[in-house]
Design an enzyme around this catalytic site. Structure first.
Site, mmCIF file in Angstrom:
data_model
loop_
_atom_site.group_PDB
_atom_site.id
_atom_site.type_symbol
_atom_site.label_atom_id
_atom_site.label_comp_id
_atom_site.label_asym_id
_atom_site.label_seq_id
_atom_site.Cartn_x
_atom_site.Cartn_y
_atom_site.Cartn_z
ATOM 1 N N LEU A 234 20.158 1.372 53.048
ATOM 2 C CA LEU A 234 18.726 0.995 53.048
ATOM 3 C C LEU A 234 18.562 -0.455 52.584
ATOM 4 O O LEU A 234 17.763 -1.209 53.157
ATOM 5 C CB LEU A 234 17.927 1.922 52.118
ATOM 6 C CG LEU A 234 17.762 3.379 52.576
ATOM 7 C CD1 LEU A 234 17.177 4.222 51.449
ATOM 8 C CD2 LEU A 234 16.854 3.454 53.796
ATOM 9 N N GLY A 235 19.291 -0.810 51.559
ATOM 10 C CA GLY A 235 19.166 -2.165 51.032
ATOM 11 C C GLY A 235 20.265 -2.467 50.032
ATOM 12 O O GLY A 235 20.978 -1.581 49.591
ATOM 13 N N ARG A 236 20.312 -3.747 49.732
ATOM 14 C CA ARG A 236 21.339 -4.151 48.773
ATOM 15 C C ARG A 236 20.750 -5.085 47.736
ATOM 16 O O ARG A 236 20.002 -6.011 48.079
ATOM 17 C CB ARG A 236 22.495 -4.842 49.513
ATOM 18 C CG ARG A 236 23.762 -4.932 48.669
ATOM 19 C CD ARG A 236 24.897 -5.464 49.480
ATOM 20 N NE ARG A 236 24.814 -6.919 49.596
ATOM 21 C CZ ARG A 236 25.832 -7.677 50.010
ATOM 22 N NH1 ARG A 236 26.981 -7.136 50.386
ATOM 23 N NH2 ARG A 236 25.699 -8.978 50.080
ATOM 24 N N GLY A 238 21.614 -7.005 43.600
ATOM 25 C CA GLY A 238 22.666 -7.804 42.973
ATOM 26 C C GLY A 238 23.969 -7.039 42.819
ATOM 27 O O GLY A 238 25.001 -7.456 43.343
ATOM 28 N N PHE A 239 23.877 -5.900 42.150
ATOM 29 C CA PHE A 239 25.090 -5.126 41.886
ATOM 30 C C PHE A 239 24.940 -3.700 42.406
ATOM 31 O O PHE A 239 25.613 -2.789 41.948
ATOM 32 C CB PHE A 239 25.390 -5.105 40.386
ATOM 33 C CG PHE A 239 25.452 -6.489 39.796
ATOM 34 C CD1 PHE A 239 26.558 -7.298 40.032
ATOM 35 C CD2 PHE A 239 24.408 -6.973 39.014
ATOM 36 C CE1 PHE A 239 26.603 -8.583 39.497
ATOM 37 C CE2 PHE A 239 24.455 -8.244 38.476
ATOM 38 C CZ PHE A 239 25.551 -9.072 38.713
ATOM 39 N N SER A 240 24.027 -3.528 43.339
ATOM 40 C CA SER A 240 23.810 -2.153 43.814
ATOM 41 C C SER A 240 23.529 -2.094 45.317
ATOM 42 O O SER A 240 23.088 -3.078 45.916
ATOM 43 C CB SER A 240 22.645 -1.517 43.045
ATOM 44 O OG SER A 240 21.453 -2.223 43.328
ATOM 45 N N VAL A 242 21.641 0.726 48.111
ATOM 46 C CA VAL A 242 20.852 1.964 48.215
ATOM 47 C C VAL A 242 21.094 2.548 49.618
ATOM 48 O O VAL A 242 20.882 1.868 50.622
ATOM 49 C CB VAL A 242 19.350 1.712 47.973
ATOM 50 C CG1 VAL A 242 18.561 3.030 48.067
ATOM 51 C CG2 VAL A 242 19.108 1.063 46.621
ATOM 52 N N ASP A 358 8.774 -4.713 34.974
ATOM 53 C CA ASP A 358 9.212 -5.402 36.199
ATOM 54 C C ASP A 358 8.359 -4.974 37.397
ATOM 55 O O ASP A 358 8.872 -4.765 38.494
ATOM 56 C CB ASP A 358 10.706 -5.104 36.451
ATOM 57 C CG ASP A 358 11.342 -6.137 37.389
ATOM 58 O OD1 ASP A 358 10.757 -7.227 37.561
ATOM 59 O OD2 ASP A 358 12.418 -5.837 37.951
HETATM 60 N N1 ADE Z 1 14.854 1.773 48.508
HETATM 61 C C1 ADE Z 1 14.951 1.762 47.193
HETATM 62 N N2 ADE Z 1 14.564 2.905 46.677
HETATM 63 C C2 ADE Z 1 14.175 3.651 47.713
HETATM 64 C C3 ADE Z 1 13.652 4.944 47.816
HETATM 65 N N3 ADE Z 1 13.452 5.683 46.755
HETATM 66 N N4 ADE Z 1 13.361 5.405 49.035
HETATM 67 C C4 ADE Z 1 13.587 4.637 50.116
HETATM 68 N N5 ADE Z 1 14.065 3.431 50.066
HETATM 69 C C5 ADE Z 1 14.372 2.935 48.861
#
Ligand code: ADE
Length: 526
Positions: A234-236, A238-240, A242, A358
């Site tokens: 789904l995404g990236r 700094g250190f993670s 998803v 944040d």
């Molecule tokens: N990206 C980061 N957290 C998410 C989430 N809970 N659901 C979908 N995309 C995300």
């Protein structure tokens, strides 16, 4: 002189007339008038001559003598002064008389001729008069026509002007239509351009995502912890990373956040990071609110890798939405703010209360991917637990100064000194004000075009004493007042989460109108 007496009475009369005329001057022009005198005296003279001729025939010798004597005496009395009369007497010989008679007869002829000529002239004059009259009539006609022409020209001119105006209006209409058409076309092109930009952004993001996924060690869809089947990245951060995953146990989708520590980090740093993640997990795990993303699970993969399992949200975050759409309507923005504030109220009602610290568009998930649906707050990585130990009367010490996203943090977070700054839930209230402003105006209220570093170096937020509202897009005064309450420079002047939760601006219209009276129920910007 006798010869003179023996003259034909007619001739004598003529001579008399000549002399009389020469002396008195009354009829002097009468004979001479033949050459150019007026007709009327000439006629009179001619008639009187004939009359006298008839008289002479009838008159006796004595009366003739008397008249001649009178005439001669008159002539003689005048002869001294008049050379002409002397010469005339001298010339009064027979020859002269003959000559005179001839002249006289010629004159008679002349007279007749002249009379005829005068008649001719009269006729001609009449003709001329008639012609003149005709000409005058014509002139009058011409004048009339000219006047008519002038009038018509004027009319034409006016009509021409009218015609020009008509043409102008006609053209104006056409231009207006064209302008409207062009504006419509322009709007359509603009809309298409914006749509294409949005599509382009999506493509860019997808390209990045695919690129990141390709370089991810979890790209081959492993099943983590024998439960979470990874589907796609789904995404990236700094250190993670998803991943969208499928929870085989719960039979639902989930978002698995994989925290990967840098292998080159010192053990202490790794431990610190892990401690931090566990803390986040503990905070987040206890939260149960529809406006907060749920944290389901936590597990480690190895010493350097651990995972948090979150409620999966379809759609995008607010940051991406604003990148795509720049801004939204006040209604939509207010709805989002209302939901955030409800979540904050919840966070402040639980024990111990929590400061998110944040709050930013990237941490606001739009469940349906649009601005008119539900939102969920996520990422409690920097959250502060306001337990009794850490929270005093004036707030809690800010231990992680420098963390967070500077555009959304209040001035007190940037104060440096011996003592760490004191913070409270008013940090989140400030963030709400910034997010609301950005949703309404499509820009951040402070340090919009600045980098995080610039904001820090230039003390941008420490200088953010007053918020300035752009004139466009138009927002309600109530919205602005609400933002001012959130962005009060001094935290003492700023609303806290509780106050914000009961702010009149966020009340339903009917309650707002009846309770506060501060807002018009049909505020124009809604
Ligand atoms: N990206 C980061 N957290 C998410 C989430 N809970 N659901 C979908 N995309 C995300």
């Amino acid at each position: 002189m006798e010869e003179l007496h023996s003259l034909d009475p007619r001739r004598q009369e003529l001579l008399e007339a000549r002399f009389l005329g020469g002396v008195s001057g009354n009829t002097a022009g009468s004979t001479g008038s033949a050459s150019g005198g007026t007709k009327t005296p000439e006629k009179k003279h001619s008639e009187s001559s004939r009359g006298r001729k008839r008289k002479a025939d009838n008159q006796s010798e004595s009366s003739q003598g008397k008249r001649l004597t009178l005439f001669l005496s008159l002539a003689l009395s005048l002869s001294l002064s008049l050379c002409l009369s002397v010469c005339l007497v001298c010339f009064l010989t027979d020859l002269t008389v003959v000559k005179l008679a001839t002249i006289e007869s010629n004159k008679n002829l002349d007279l007749e001729k002249k009379e005829g000529r005068i008649d001719d002239l009269l006729r001609a004059n009449c003709d001329l008069r008639r012609q003149i009259d005709e000409q005058q009539k014509l002139l009058e006609k011409y004048k009339e026509r000219l006047n008519m022409c002038i009038t018509m020209s004027k009319k034409l001119l006016i009509e021409k002007v009218k015609l020009t105006l008509a043409e102008y209006h006609e053209q104006e209409e056409i231009f207006k239509l064209r302008l409207g058409h062009l504006k419509k076309e322009e709007a359509e092109i603009q809309a298409e351009l914006e749509r294409l930009e949005r599509v382009r952004n999506l493509h860019i993001r997808e390209l990045k995502r695919i690129n990141n996924e390709d370089s991810s060690q979890f790209k081959d869809h492993p099943t983590l912890n024998e439960r979470y089947l990874l589907l796609h990245l789904l995404g990236r951060g700094g250190f993670s990373e998803v991943y969208k995953a499928f929870d085989l146990t719960e039979q639902r989708y989930a978002a698995v956040k994989i925290h990967q520590l840098n292998k080159n980090w010192r053990e202490e740093k790794k431990e610190n990071y892990h401690k931090h993640a566990c803390r986040e997990y503990r905070i987040h795990k206890q939260l149960d609110h529809p406006r907060i993303v749920k944290l389901y699970d936590y597990f480690s993969l190895d010493t350097d890798t651990f995972c948090t399992v979150l409620e999966y949200c379809e759609g995008n975050d607010l940051d991406f939405y604003l990148k795509q759409h720049k801004l939204m309507s006040e209604k939509e923005a207010r709805s989002i703010v209302m939901q955030i504030v409800n979540a904050l109220r919840y966070l402040n009602e639980i024990k111990p209360p929590i400061i998110h610290y944040d709050l930013k568009p990237g941490n606001i998930l739009l469940v349906d991917g649009n601005a008119c649906g539900e939102i969920k707050i996520t990422d409690f990585g920097l959250s502060k637990i306001m337990d009794d130990d850490s929270y005093g009367v004036d707030g809690m010490d800010l231990t992680s100064q420098g963390a967070g996203t500077y555009w959304y943090l209040p001035p007190e977070c940037f104060v440096v000194g011996k003592e760490p700054p004191k913070i409270s839930n008013k940090v989140d209230v400030w963030s709400v004000g910034v997010i609301f402003f950005q949703c309404l105006y499509g820009r951040k209220p402070f340090g919009h075009n600045q980098s995080q570093q610039d904001i820090l170096q230039e003390n941008t937020i420490l200088k953010a004493t007053e918020v300035q509202f752009p004139s466009k897009p138009v927002a309600s005064n109530e919205a602005k007042a609400f933002i001012r309450r959130c962005l009060a420079y001094r935290k003492e002047d700023r609303f806290d989460v509780h106050q914000l939760g009961s702010d009149s601006y966020l009340l339903p219209h009917i309650r707002r109108a009846s309770s506060s009276g501060a807002l018009a129920p049909n505020s124009s910007s809604y």
